[in-house]
Enzyme design. Structure first.
Site, PDB file in Angstrom:
ATOM      1  N   LYS A 184      46.785  42.782  37.097  1.00  0.00           N
ATOM      2  CA  LYS A 184      45.899  42.114  36.127  1.00  0.00           C
ATOM      3  C   LYS A 184      46.714  41.682  34.897  1.00  0.00           C
ATOM      4  O   LYS A 184      47.880  41.331  35.051  1.00  0.00           O
ATOM      5  CB  LYS A 184      44.720  43.022  35.785  1.00  0.00           C
ATOM      6  CG  LYS A 184      44.003  43.500  37.068  1.00  0.00           C
ATOM      7  CD  LYS A 184      42.673  44.151  36.848  1.00  0.00           C
ATOM      8  CE  LYS A 184      42.071  44.546  38.188  1.00  0.00           C
ATOM      9  NZ  LYS A 184      40.740  45.142  38.068  1.00  0.00           N
ATOM     10  N   GLY A 239      37.472  49.671  38.084  1.00  0.00           N
ATOM     11  CA  GLY A 239      37.842  50.272  36.805  1.00  0.00           C
ATOM     12  C   GLY A 239      36.851  51.297  36.281  1.00  0.00           C
ATOM     13  O   GLY A 239      36.911  51.670  35.110  1.00  0.00           O
ATOM     14  N   ASN A 267      47.281  44.889  42.100  1.00  0.00           N
ATOM     15  CA  ASN A 267      46.871  43.800  41.209  1.00  0.00           C
ATOM     16  C   ASN A 267      47.061  44.312  39.786  1.00  0.00           C
ATOM     17  O   ASN A 267      46.253  45.090  39.293  1.00  0.00           O
ATOM     18  CB  ASN A 267      45.394  43.441  41.480  1.00  0.00           C
ATOM     19  CG  ASN A 267      44.863  42.418  40.494  1.00  0.00           C
ATOM     20  OD1 ASN A 267      45.627  41.859  39.692  1.00  0.00           O
ATOM     21  ND2 ASN A 267      43.564  42.172  40.542  1.00  0.00           N
ATOM     22  N   SER A 324      38.549  51.268  42.131  1.00  0.00           N
ATOM     23  CA  SER A 324      38.807  52.686  41.846  1.00  0.00           C
ATOM     24  C   SER A 324      39.465  53.428  43.009  1.00  0.00           C
ATOM     25  O   SER A 324      39.215  54.614  43.220  1.00  0.00           O
ATOM     26  CB  SER A 324      37.513  53.395  41.422  1.00  0.00           C
ATOM     27  OG  SER A 324      37.039  52.839  40.197  1.00  0.00           O
ATOM     28  N   GLU A 331      35.536  44.072  47.081  1.00  0.00           N
ATOM     29  CA  GLU A 331      35.612  44.806  45.828  1.00  0.00           C
ATOM     30  C   GLU A 331      34.228  44.828  45.172  1.00  0.00           C
ATOM     31  O   GLU A 331      33.840  43.838  44.516  1.00  0.00           O
ATOM     32  CB  GLU A 331      36.601  44.133  44.872  1.00  0.00           C
ATOM     33  CG  GLU A 331      38.021  44.070  45.398  1.00  0.00           C
ATOM     34  CD  GLU A 331      39.036  43.964  44.257  1.00  0.00           C
ATOM     35  OE1 GLU A 331      39.937  44.800  44.209  1.00  0.00           O
ATOM     36  OE2 GLU A 331      38.902  43.063  43.418  1.00  0.00           O
ATOM     37  N   GLU A 358      36.792  39.309  38.376  1.00  0.00           N
ATOM     38  CA  GLU A 358      37.078  39.052  36.958  1.00  0.00           C
ATOM     39  C   GLU A 358      37.248  37.549  36.700  1.00  0.00           C
ATOM     40  O   GLU A 358      36.930  37.064  35.617  1.00  0.00           O
ATOM     41  CB  GLU A 358      38.299  39.869  36.512  1.00  0.00           C
ATOM     42  CG  GLU A 358      37.927  41.352  36.391  1.00  0.00           C
ATOM     43  CD  GLU A 358      39.042  42.332  36.683  1.00  0.00           C
ATOM     44  OE1 GLU A 358      40.217  41.949  36.712  1.00  0.00           O
ATOM     45  OE2 GLU A 358      38.716  43.522  36.910  1.00  0.00           O
ATOM     46  N   HIS A 409      38.858  36.746  42.528  1.00  0.00           N
ATOM     47  CA  HIS A 409      38.622  38.102  42.003  1.00  0.00           C
ATOM     48  C   HIS A 409      37.378  38.078  41.119  1.00  0.00           C
ATOM     49  O   HIS A 409      37.124  37.089  40.426  1.00  0.00           O
ATOM     50  CB  HIS A 409      39.846  38.568  41.206  1.00  0.00           C
ATOM     51  CG  HIS A 409      39.772  40.023  40.872  1.00  0.00           C
ATOM     52  ND1 HIS A 409      38.974  40.511  39.850  1.00  0.00           N
ATOM     53  CD2 HIS A 409      40.349  41.104  41.448  1.00  0.00           C
ATOM     54  CE1 HIS A 409      39.090  41.836  39.813  1.00  0.00           C
ATOM     55  NE2 HIS A 409      39.921  42.217  40.777  1.00  0.00           N
TER      56      HIS A 409
HETATM   57  P1  13P Z   1      40.750  49.283  39.864  1.00  0.00           P
HETATM   58  O1  13P Z   1      41.616  49.852  40.958  1.00  0.00           O
HETATM   59  O2  13P Z   1      41.339  49.441  38.503  1.00  0.00           O
HETATM   60  O3  13P Z   1      39.332  49.760  39.984  1.00  0.00           O
HETATM   61  O4  13P Z   1      40.709  47.690  40.103  1.00  0.00           O
HETATM   62  C1  13P Z   1      40.420  47.208  41.352  1.00  0.00           C
HETATM   63  C2  13P Z   1      40.674  45.755  41.351  1.00  0.00           C
HETATM   64  O5  13P Z   1      39.969  45.000  40.694  1.00  0.00           O
HETATM   65  C3  13P Z   1      41.804  45.253  42.132  1.00  0.00           C
HETATM   66  O6  13P Z   1      41.785  43.873  42.262  1.00  0.00           O
END
Ligand code: 13P
Length: 258
Positions: free
Chosen positions: A25, A186, A23, A220, A180, A112, A110
């Site tokens: 982003k 992150g 992803n 992560s 997640e 976010e 997601h």
């Molecule tokens: P990270 O791998 O940067 O922690 O992000 C995970 C994520 O949100 C994947 O959709």
């Protein structure tokens, strides 16, 4: 007999191939997105026995990256879609538009999006339904916040998100769930492996989607922790953010799959 399952293994019984999904982003412009894609493609053959690879670039790059990926075996996905088929929804993109430019998957719900855009389980459900109608595989994301985990609510939150977010018509063959934990995204922090195992087992049971369902872990994930996470019985792959922006790390995660 032709096996129409997108997770077909040709063997006719439950055997889940790992799915390693990047992803990206809100990262990448044409030059670096294409360079990353080419590096992923260059390493894809070497990990093909271990895992399916998927990249989910931002909308602006999907079409061009889709063209670059043709014939590579690396799948293409998007990071969101609208619940409606078309119409007056400025700034949004319909699932059929994504299918039209070569997407096979779309991430929905997601954390976010849930945080930045206030998306509810009902909206995620509608988006996943739209994805199914367009022939896309929704990757439906769920996960608890840190406060929810600290107050012992993780399993209740996950159970309720599953109930609200999985649309009618979803099956193990046409949908994927990603767990997640919000606090692991992150941050460099991950739940312990027993904590991950506990949630994934609950997802398999409570989703009602059965033994063939692919359940991804996200938050992560990186080369150094990929093996211990991917070796868990109900972890069928990873949804990777930061580490998917470096081809070497993304491929190393796939290579770590048992
Ligand atoms: P990270 O791998 O940067 O922690 O992000 C995970 C994520 O949100 C994947 O959709």
């Amino acid at each position: 007999m032709v096996n129409l399952s997108p997770h077909a293994n040709g063997k006719g019984f439950a055997m889940r191939r790992k799915l390693i999904a990047g992803n990206w982003k809100m990262n990448g412009q044409r030059a670096d997105g294409l360079a990353l894609t080419r590096e992923v493609m260059a390493g894809a053959k070497a990990v093909a026995a271990k895992a399916d690879l998927l990249v989910c670039p931002p909308f602006t790059l999907i079409s061009e990256i889709g063209a670059a990926l043709a014939g590579s075996g690396v799948a293409l996905g998007a990071q969101d879609c609208h619940a409606k088929v078309s119409g007056a929804h400025t700034g949004d993109v319909a699932a059929a538009m994504l299918a039209d430019v070569g997407c096979r998957y779309v991430i929905v719900g997601h954390s976010e999006r849930r945080t930045d855009h206030g998306e509810t389980d009902a909206q995620v459900n509608a988006k996943a339904k739209a994805a199914l109608a367009a022939g896309l595989i929704p990757i439906i994301c769920i996960g608890e916040t840190e406060a929810e985990r600290d107050s012992g609510k993780t399993l209740a939150v996950v159970r309720s998100q599953l109930k609200g977010s999985i649309p009618e018509g979803a099956t193990a063959a046409n949908a994927v769930i990603a767990y997640e934990p919000v606090w692991a995204i992150g941050t460099g922090r991950t739940p312990t492996t027993p904590e991950v195992a506990e949630v994934h087992a609950l997802v398999r049971k409570e989703s009602g989607l059965g033994p063939d369902l692919r359940i991804l872990y996200g938050g992560s994930m990186k080369p150094s922790n990929a093996l211990e996470l991917l070796a868990l019985a109900d972890v069928d792959g990873g949804l990777i953010g930061g580490a998917s922006l470096k081809a070497a790390d993304f491929l190393a995660i796939a290579k770590a799959a048992p």
